[in-house]
Design a protein around this motif. Structure first.
Motif, short mmCIF file in Angstrom:
data_model
loop_
_atom_site.label_atom_id
_atom_site.label_comp_id
_atom_site.label_asym_id
_atom_site.label_seq_id
_atom_site.Cartn_x
_atom_site.Cartn_y
_atom_site.Cartn_z
N GLY A 39 0.81 -1.22 0.00
CA GLY A 39 0.00 0.00 0.00
C GLY A 39 0.85 1.27 0.00
N SER A 40 1.88 1.29 0.82
CA SER A 40 2.75 2.48 0.87
C SER A 40 3.53 2.66 -0.44
CB SER A 40 3.72 2.36 2.06
OG SER A 40 4.53 1.19 1.92
N GLU A 50 1.16 4.10 -3.09
CA GLU A 50 1.01 5.55 -2.91
C GLU A 50 2.26 6.29 -3.37
OE1 GLU A 50 -0.08 8.74 0.66
OE2 GLU A 50 0.23 6.60 1.10
N ILE A 89 -6.08 -2.76 -1.45
CA ILE A 89 -6.46 -1.62 -0.61
C ILE A 89 -7.97 -1.61 -0.42
CG2 ILE A 89 -4.46 -0.27 -1.32
CD1 ILE A 89 -6.20 1.16 -3.34
N LYS A 105 -11.81 2.96 1.37
CA LYS A 105 -11.41 4.26 1.89
C LYS A 105 -10.09 4.72 1.27
CE LYS A 105 -10.72 6.72 6.24
NZ LYS A 105 -10.69 6.61 7.74
N GLN A 106 -9.10 3.83 1.23
CA GLN A 106 -7.83 4.17 0.61
C GLN A 106 -8.00 4.43 -0.89
OE1 GLN A 106 -5.51 0.71 1.74
NE2 GLN A 106 -4.44 1.86 3.35
N GLN A 107 -8.89 3.65 -1.50
CA GLN A 107 -9.12 3.83 -2.92
C GLN A 107 -9.70 5.21 -3.22
OE1 GLN A 107 -11.99 1.11 -4.69
NE2 GLN A 107 -10.71 0.90 -6.51
N ALA A 141 -9.35 7.84 -1.34
CA ALA A 141 -8.31 8.83 -1.07
C ALA A 141 -7.34 8.94 -2.24
CB ALA A 141 -7.56 8.45 0.22
N PHE A 142 -6.96 7.80 -2.81
CA PHE A 142 -6.07 7.83 -3.97
C PHE A 142 -6.73 8.51 -5.16
CE2 PHE A 142 -3.73 3.83 -2.33
CZ PHE A 142 -2.91 4.62 -1.55
#
Length: 324
Positions: A144-145, A148, A174, A177-179, A181-182
């Motif tokens: 994930g990191s 990003e 991911i 929520k992360q999706q 945000a990306f």
């Protein structure tokens, strides 16, 4: 404090020793070339395998070998960057891991940050994409990191927004929520990119307009100067056309004959070749002048004065003495 080398297998212990030497050369002695040599020697002692895997057979522990090789590559990357040899970093790393999918997360992260800092993110475009699409790497906790990091430092600076959205939508690792945000980051970056392009286009248009204005003013001045020059040349040519060229030429030639005193017979020969009746008349008068100096006393006196001045200037008295 130095780590205890007793727990390492023999080959890993040798590589760990080279790793410590390379770290000391990098941090303490600032001998970057020697640090790279130690890292290469350590990686060569461990082999060029991708790291842990089934069926590795007897020998050093795969996990310990992979960790030592990763640390050696990290030190080597830093040493190459310190020597301003950052262009060699990716090829140098891939000679020990063969393919981008086998790069350790720490090495990939360091490469992405390095090429982003030197403003060459396109170098990591294919490498990062291959690593992120590999199914084995998706199970790593650093995925994930790194996703990003790849978005922020490679795809978005290059304007690859569609590719970034496709990568985020196709990633099932991911959460939503992360999706989101990306995707929000991609949308914001796209807006900034569009504004920058508009500002750049406006600046280019202003620059082109200013250049056209300057060129127009220069061309107008040049055209005015050429017009004035043409008028001056036309007036000069019209003025010279009004001058009696034939009379001036005859007068100059007669003065030359009076001063130099050519042989009248030779002059008659030249005149016959020229076939100029008016010139023959003047030459006849010149013969009279030479035969009778009193015919034109003013010209005769002028010629005599000129000859006296010529003889006075070039007399033997004014010549420099001859030395033995």
């Amino acid at each position: 404090m130095r780590s205890e080398p007793l727990a390492w297998p023999p080959v890993s212990a040798q590589a760990a020793s080279l790793l410590e030497e390379a770290a000391d050369l990098l941090v303490l002695h600032r001998d970057f070339a020697a640090a790279v040599e130690r890292c290469e020697a350590g990686c060569d002692s461990l082999g060029t395998g991708p790291g842990p895997g089934p069926g590795s057979g007897p020998g050093p522990s795969p996990e310990s070998s992979a960790e030592v090789k990763c640390s050696l590559c990290v030190v080597g990357i830093q040493a190459l960057a310190e020597m301003n040899r950052w262009r060699e970093v990716l090829s140098w790393v891939l000679q020990y891991y063969h393919v981008p999918e086998h790069l350790p997360p720490k090495v990939l992260e360091l490469c992405i940050l390095l090429y982003s800092k030197v403003r060459e993110p396109q170098v990591m475009l294919e490498v990062g994409s291959s690593w992120l699409r590999d199914q084995t790497n998706k199970s790593l906790p650093e995925y994930g990191s790194l996703l990003e990091l790849y978005l922020l430092h490679v795809l978005l600076p290059l304007g690859r927004f569609e590719e970034a959205e496709e990568l985020v939508h196709g990633c099932d690792v991911i959460d939503s929520k992360q999706q989101l945000a990306f995707l929000g980051t991609i949308c914001e970056s796209r807006c900034q990119w569009t504004k920058q392009e508009e500002m750049h286009s406006a600046a280019e248009e202003q620059k082109d307009a200013a250049t056209e204005t300057v060129l127009g003013a220069l061309s107008q001045k040049l055209l005015t100067m050429l017009t004035l020059l043409r008028r001056a040349l036309r007036s000069m040519s019209s003025h010279f056309c009004l001058l009696p060229y034939k009379k001036m030429l005859l007068a100059t030639f007669l003065l030359y004959l009076v001063v130099v005193r050519l042989d009248p017979d030779e002059v008659q020969t030249v005149t016959g070749k020229l076939s100029c009746p008016r010139l023959s008349i003047y030459l006849s008068q010149l013969e009279v002048l030479q035969a009778s100096p009193t015919a034109l006393p003013f010209i005769y006196k002028l010629v005599q004065l000129f000859r006296q001045a010529w003889a006075a200037v070039f007399s033997p008295i004014h010549r420099p003495p001859i030395q033995d």
